[in-house]
Design a protein around this motif. Structure first.
Motif, PDB file in Angstrom:
ATOM      1  N   LYS A 287      38.817  47.877  41.730  1.00  0.00           N
ATOM      2  CA  LYS A 287      38.703  46.450  41.428  1.00  0.00           C
ATOM      3  C   LYS A 287      37.384  46.197  40.703  1.00  0.00           C
ATOM      4  CE  LYS A 287      40.790  45.613  45.859  1.00  0.00           C
ATOM      5  NZ  LYS A 287      40.120  45.743  47.131  1.00  0.00           N
ATOM      6  N   SER A 288      37.458  46.107  39.391  1.00  0.00           N
ATOM      7  CA  SER A 288      36.211  45.876  38.690  1.00  0.00           C
ATOM      8  C   SER A 288      36.233  44.467  38.115  1.00  0.00           C
ATOM      9  CB  SER A 288      36.026  46.958  37.628  1.00  0.00           C
ATOM     10  OG  SER A 288      36.056  46.398  36.371  1.00  0.00           O
TER      11      SER A 288
ATOM     12  N   SER B 183      29.111  42.964  34.892  1.00  0.00           N
ATOM     13  CA  SER B 183      28.550  44.090  34.132  1.00  0.00           C
ATOM     14  C   SER B 183      28.189  45.256  35.056  1.00  0.00           C
ATOM     15  CB  SER B 183      27.354  43.655  33.297  1.00  0.00           C
ATOM     16  OG  SER B 183      26.467  42.884  34.057  1.00  0.00           O
ATOM     17  N   MET B 184      29.236  45.779  35.658  1.00  0.00           N
ATOM     18  CA  MET B 184      29.028  46.920  36.542  1.00  0.00           C
ATOM     19  C   MET B 184      28.942  48.187  35.697  1.00  0.00           C
ATOM     20  SD  MET B 184      31.718  45.600  39.298  1.00  0.00           S
ATOM     21  CE  MET B 184      31.914  47.117  40.181  1.00  0.00           C
ATOM     22  N   PRO B 185      28.047  49.110  36.061  1.00  0.00           N
ATOM     23  CA  PRO B 185      27.918  50.323  35.253  1.00  0.00           C
ATOM     24  C   PRO B 185      29.212  51.149  35.300  1.00  0.00           C
ATOM     25  CG  PRO B 185      26.715  50.505  37.308  1.00  0.00           C
ATOM     26  CD  PRO B 185      27.223  49.116  37.246  1.00  0.00           C
TER      27      PRO B 185
ATOM     28  N   GLN C 104      33.489  34.101  35.440  1.00  0.00           N
ATOM     29  CA  GLN C 104      32.234  34.189  36.200  1.00  0.00           C
ATOM     30  C   GLN C 104      32.536  34.082  37.697  1.00  0.00           C
ATOM     31  OE1 GLN C 104      30.470  30.970  34.154  1.00  0.00           O
ATOM     32  NE2 GLN C 104      31.102  29.446  35.654  1.00  0.00           N
ATOM     33  N   ALA C 105      31.549  34.468  38.483  1.00  0.00           N
ATOM     34  CA  ALA C 105      31.785  34.456  39.938  1.00  0.00           C
ATOM     35  C   ALA C 105      32.012  33.031  40.421  1.00  0.00           C
ATOM     36  CB  ALA C 105      30.576  35.060  40.644  1.00  0.00           C
ATOM     37  N   PRO C 106      32.860  32.835  41.442  1.00  0.00           N
ATOM     38  CA  PRO C 106      33.038  31.487  41.970  1.00  0.00           C
ATOM     39  C   PRO C 106      31.724  30.987  42.567  1.00  0.00           C
ATOM     40  CG  PRO C 106      34.161  33.120  43.343  1.00  0.00           C
ATOM     41  CD  PRO C 106      33.661  33.833  42.129  1.00  0.00           C
ATOM     42  N   THR C 107      31.446  29.726  42.415  1.00  0.00           N
ATOM     43  CA  THR C 107      30.192  29.156  42.933  1.00  0.00           C
ATOM     44  C   THR C 107      30.282  29.046  44.451  1.00  0.00           C
ATOM     45  OG1 THR C 107      31.103  26.952  42.814  1.00  0.00           O
ATOM     46  CG2 THR C 107      29.901  27.738  40.865  1.00  0.00           C
ATOM     47  N   GLU C 108      29.149  28.741  45.061  1.00  0.00           N
ATOM     48  CA  GLU C 108      29.132  28.563  46.515  1.00  0.00           C
ATOM     49  C   GLU C 108      30.095  27.441  46.908  1.00  0.00           C
ATOM     50  OE1 GLU C 108      25.226  28.124  48.257  1.00  0.00           O
ATOM     51  OE2 GLU C 108      26.065  26.903  49.878  1.00  0.00           O
TER      52      GLU C 108
ATOM     53  N   ARG D 106      27.896  48.333  49.484  1.00  0.00           N
ATOM     54  CA  ARG D 106      26.794  48.874  48.669  1.00  0.00           C
ATOM     55  C   ARG D 106      26.455  47.911  47.537  1.00  0.00           C
ATOM     56  NH1 ARG D 106      29.597  54.767  47.986  1.00  0.00           N
ATOM     57  NH2 ARG D 106      29.338  55.446  50.141  1.00  0.00           N
ATOM     58  N   LEU D 107      27.503  47.404  46.886  1.00  0.00           N
ATOM     59  CA  LEU D 107      27.301  46.483  45.779  1.00  0.00           C
ATOM     60  C   LEU D 107      26.627  45.210  46.274  1.00  0.00           C
ATOM     61  CD1 LEU D 107      28.768  45.961  42.642  1.00  0.00           C
ATOM     62  CD2 LEU D 107      29.625  44.126  44.046  1.00  0.00           C
ATOM     63  N   CYS D 108      27.103  44.702  47.409  1.00  0.00           N
ATOM     64  CA  CYS D 108      26.535  43.457  47.936  1.00  0.00           C
ATOM     65  C   CYS D 108      25.063  43.628  48.307  1.00  0.00           C
ATOM     66  CB  CYS D 108      27.332  42.981  49.147  1.00  0.00           C
ATOM     67  SG  CYS D 108      28.879  42.246  48.658  1.00  0.00           S
ATOM     68  N   LEU D 109      24.737  44.768  48.895  1.00  0.00           N
ATOM     69  CA  LEU D 109      23.333  44.976  49.271  1.00  0.00           C
ATOM     70  C   LEU D 109      22.454  45.131  48.041  1.00  0.00           C
ATOM     71  CD1 LEU D 109      23.803  47.302  52.397  1.00  0.00           C
ATOM     72  CD2 LEU D 109      23.055  44.905  52.389  1.00  0.00           C
ATOM     73  N   ASN D 110      23.047  45.657  46.969  1.00  0.00           N
ATOM     74  CA  ASN D 110      22.267  45.804  45.732  1.00  0.00           C
ATOM     75  C   ASN D 110      22.182  44.493  44.963  1.00  0.00           C
ATOM     76  OD1 ASN D 110      21.820  48.415  46.278  1.00  0.00           O
ATOM     77  ND2 ASN D 110      23.420  49.234  44.934  1.00  0.00           N
ATOM     78  N   ARG D 111      23.047  43.545  45.283  1.00  0.00           N
ATOM     79  CA  ARG D 111      22.995  42.241  44.582  1.00  0.00           C
ATOM     80  C   ARG D 111      22.927  41.128  45.638  1.00  0.00           C
ATOM     81  NH1 ARG D 111      26.490  43.004  39.160  1.00  0.00           N
ATOM     82  NH2 ARG D 111      26.310  45.265  39.080  1.00  0.00           N
ATOM     83  N   PRO D 112      21.738  41.023  46.274  1.00  0.00           N
ATOM     84  CA  PRO D 112      21.640  40.119  47.431  1.00  0.00           C
ATOM     85  C   PRO D 112      22.023  38.674  47.118  1.00  0.00           C
ATOM     86  CG  PRO D 112      19.525  41.168  46.947  1.00  0.00           C
ATOM     87  CD  PRO D 112      20.489  41.744  46.013  1.00  0.00           C
TER      88      PRO D 112
END
Ligand code: PEP
Ligand code: MG
Length: 820
Positions: free
Chosen positions: A601-602, A607-609, A567-571, A622-628
């Motif tokens: 780099k996936s 769960s990237m399309p 999972q993504a690293p926490t803040e 682009r990804l960051c703006l789509n996942r604020p």
């Protein structure tokens, strides 16, 4: 006069591929008594370093100069392949003209050939004629090069000219002629070369070859036009310098002149720099023996599960070990391997074989991953196909745990050797001890493979893609491996061995000298300063960057904190990581690049399309703006760390002004939330649209950092990971350099600075050109910092400006790399 003998013409041949065609034409040369059999390897070696396709379906394979000793007498052979054979992508060859020339006697054949080149109907006729005499006559007609019969009307001499003798021992053959053409094309002036009573356009290779200029011939070089004087000066200097790449002198500091090895050699692809000399040792994997059947399926199912679990544990340990030695980026491949072991398709296919066909766990597993790897290898997508190596690697790891016995498992000798293998898996490579593995040579593989990357981080010289013939080198054969040029010297002479020893000692001394001076600033001889900073990917690398002389971090690839986990690293985790780095830098600046996921780099947990073209898809900003939320978490962590020291933020893959404005607005919101001071905000320039909009972007950004890896990929439309094409994706291509020039000019207008953090920033040639273009900061890998600083200290801005100017005027990357 050299003439072609009809008995050396073979009609109606077919060839599977270029190598097969070269071998066939080589055989005719052998049968005709022109060469020793060993010269065929020389023909193949030349092909790896130079393109012998002339045009109009004709190629002229010829050996490398140092193998001339294998030529018994000068001769030419022709293989006619009426159905053609692919030479280069898009180039099909019907007439293969094999040349064995002791000196320049073959120029007459070339002269006649170039006449055919200008005449497609004639080329077509020769490609399909049933009479060898047609080819014989066409290629043998004409007289000595000094009094050619195919005369054209003599053009008037141009007003500016100079006369010069061609000293090159082999005359103006294809390679020096190409060098001359490349230089001529850099100028607007009309430039002609006259030999005897014939003249030709100096910007046309065919025209130059047509002049049949032999060694010792005097030519007149003439120019007319706005930059005629400059053109003549450049041409005179180049001709006086020999026009031969091998004789090139190194650029001020940093770049090693290519070594002209005397012994017979094979050309591969340079994958890791350095030289090695020592005995060859063929690395063969041990055969894993498993029973075909088993009586108790449920016991086998348990064995399989345990073996998979065991392999996962091994991979986790390997990951940790490689990570602690070489950083998370290098270790990531083992996380990817573990990912394969989550593939239920492969596991279920093996289990079905156990249940339904009473197979043993080992047999069932081997069949299952073997089939999957075969399917992968057959994929059209080269990247996917390359993953078959990884799947086989991880498959064997499980299989070993299911083995009844392993035959002849490879054990490195306890004395140093140069490893030769078909291909090495990343696991094999990571286990190597640099004290015992002096060098690595693989028959297949590419320079961007993980094997090559690991070899580089281990500091083991390596060359890859050397061809199957290296697998025939007997164990213990003394060889020399030149990882700088990608050459394997099979029969080194005493002089070669002495050269290897001397160069190794020189390189070690040079590295030591550079290391000692690594904390001195990179100030040029005429006073200009360039900042040399580090590219890093993990918290512990910040301290190493400072130790290596880095004046800060020019690129933190934060995505590596996100890879190889569930999972993504926490803040909190991110804040800790960034703070560790800021503190380790102790007041030196760090540029934190926000997440650049996507492309190659996936991250499975995001769960990237699945995208047809991930490099053109939801990547970077682009990804960051789509996942604020993802973006905000990272920005919060960055601003929290910014309270501890100087931090700059950089957005990757900006392609429009709107993206930058949106990213900035979001960043400002987060900054206010955290209550941090403002920080400088810059962007990566790695998309052509960003270059074209650089003036507008410069008004919004505090700085630019050119990501030349991606800029090259998008500018030249060559996938940076492509195993074959990526070699051509040279960031020093003038198209890329012109983009950087445009970027610097736009930034300067707005009073902003430009850095470069892609691979060319650490390339000795790139260092000079980028500095000359006005780049203020070079961000390079940690091991390159000391060398880049030393190179800059030995360079003047005047020289750098001059080289940059000439580089911009070149017509291709090879011409840029030839500039002196
Ligand atoms: C680049 O594209 O040159 C760059 C530095 O970014 P990355 O290699 O991480 O894509
Ligand atoms: Mg990039």
């Amino acid at each position: 006069m050299l003439s072609l003998d009809a008995s050396a013409v073979r009609l109606g041949a077919s060839a599977e591929n270029k190598t097969d065609a070269i071998r066939q034409v080589g055989q005719i040369l052998i049968d005709s008594g022109y060469i020793e059999p060993g010269y065929v390897d020389s023909l193949l070696a030349r092909e790896k370093v130079a393109n012998t396709f002339l045009g109009n379906g004709i190629a002229i394979p010829h050996g490398v100069p140092k193998d001339r000793g294998l030529i018994k007498r000068t001769g030419v052979a022709v293989l006619q392949v009426p159905d053609g054979v692919d030479w280069n992508p898009g180039d099909r060859v019907y007439l293969v003209v094999g040349i064995a020339a002791k000196s320049d006697e073959h120029l007459q054949i070339l002269t006649n050939l170039t006449d055919v080149l200008g005449d497609p109907t004639e080329a077509e006729r020769l490609a399909h004629t049933h009479n060898p005499v047609d080819i014989e006559r066409r290629l043998s007609s004409g007289a000595e090069p000094t009094s050619p019969t195919t005369t054209k009307p003599l053009p008037d001499d141009l007003p500016n000219h100079f006369d010069i003798a061609i000293d090159s021992p082999h005359g103006l053959h294809a390679r020096p002629a190409t060098a001359l053409v490349d230089i001529a094309k850099e100028f607007d002036a009309t430039i002609r070369v006259r030999h005897g009573d014939r003249a030709g356009d100096a910007k046309s290779l065919i025209a130059l070859l047509n002049l049949g200029i032999g060694s010792g011939a005097t030519i007149r070089v003439m120019a007319e036009g706005p930059d005629a004087d400059a053109a003549l000066t450049a041409l005179r200097e180049a001709i006086e310098a020999g026009l031969e790449e091998e004789e090139d002198a190194p650029v001020a500091g940093g770049e090693m002149a290519p070594i002209d090895w005397e012994g017979r050699s094979i050309a591969g692809v340079a994958a890791s720099p350095g030289l090695a000399a020592g005995p060859a040792w063929q690395y063969q994997r041990g055969k894993i023996v498993v029973a075909a059947t088993a009586r108790d399926p449920s016991a086998e199912l348990t064995r399989l599960d345990r073996a998979i679990e065991g392999a996962k544990r091994e991979l986790a340990e390997l990951y940790e070990e490689v990570k602690s030695r070489y950083g998370a980026g290098k270790a990531a491949i083992f996380r990817a391997h573990a990912e394969f072991l989550e593939d239920q398709g492969i596991i279920e296919a093996a289990k079905t074989r156990i249940r339904d066909a009473s197979r043993s766990a080992g047999y069932a597993w081997e069949q299952s991953y073997g089939q999957q790897a075969k399917d992968l290898a057959a994929q059209k997508d080269a990247l996917l196909a390359a993953r078959a190596v990884d799947l086989r690697d991880v498959g064997r790891r499980v299989l070993r745990l299911l083995a009844e016995r392993i035959e002849d498992a490879p054990k490195l000798p306890d004395t140093p050797v140069i490893l030769v293998a078909d291909d090495l898996s990343p696991s094999d490579t990571a286990k190597l001890d640099p004290a015992l593995a002096l060098g690595i040579c693989t028959a297949s593989g590419g320079p961007t493979s993980h094997t090559a990357i690991i070899a580089r981080s281990l500091g083991i010289p390596a060359l890859v893609g050397a061809g199957d013939s290296v697998l025939e080198i007997a164990d213990g054969t003394d060889i020399v491996l030149d990882g700088n040029s990608g050459t394997l010297v099979l029969t080194p002479t005493d002089a070669d061995r002495a050269t290897a020893e001397r160069v190794q000692a020189d390189m070690a001394n040079q590295r030591e000298e550079e290391r000692r001076a690594c904390y001195q600033p990179a100030i040029m001889t005429d006073g200009a300063r360039v900042e040399v900073v580090a590219n890093i990917a993990a918290p512990e690398e910040a301290a190493r960057a400072v130790e290596a002389g880095g004046e800060g971090v020019g690129l933190l690839r934060t995505e590596f904190l996100f890879l190889g986990r569930d999972q993504a690293p926490t803040e909190e985790e991110q804040t800790d990581a960034y703070t560790t780095m800021v503190e380790a830098l102790n007041g030196l600046p760090i540029i934190i690049r926000t997440l650049d996921i996507g492309g190659d780099k996936s991250v499975p947990y995001m769960s990237m399309p699945v995208e047809e073209n991930p490099f053109l898809g939801e990547r970077g900003i682009r990804l960051c703006l789509n996942r604020p939320e993802l973006f905000r978490t990272q920005l919060r962590a960055i601003f929290r760390a910014s309270k501890k020291g100087p931090v700059r933020i950089m957005f990757p893959m900006i392609s429009t002004l709107e993206e930058l404005k949106r990213a900035k607005a979001l960043t400002e919101e987060v900054r206010q939330e955290i209550g941090a001071d403002p920080v400088e905000i810059g962007i990566m320039i790695e998309v052509p649209s960003a270059v074209m909009m650089a003036e507008e972007l410069a008004a919004e950004a505090d700085f630019f950092s050119v990501g030349s890896n991606d800029l090259t990929q998008y500018c030249l439309a060559i996938d940076r990971m492509h195993p074959m094409l990526s070699r051509q994706a040279d960031g020093l291509h003038p198209a890329v350099l012109r983009m950087i020039d445009q970027t610097v000019k736009a930034a300067e207008k707005a009073g902003k600075w430009v850095g470069v953090c892609g691979g060319i920033a650490g390339d000795p040639r790139g260092v000079v050109i980028l500095t000359g273009l006005g780049v203020k900061e070079l961000s390079v890998s940690i091991p390159s910092i000391a060398a880049v600083k030393a190179q800059i200290r030995g360079l003047s801005m005047e020289k750098a400006n001059d080289l940059a100017k000439r580089a911009l005027a070149c017509s291709n990357a090879a011409a840029v790399r030839r500039l002196r």
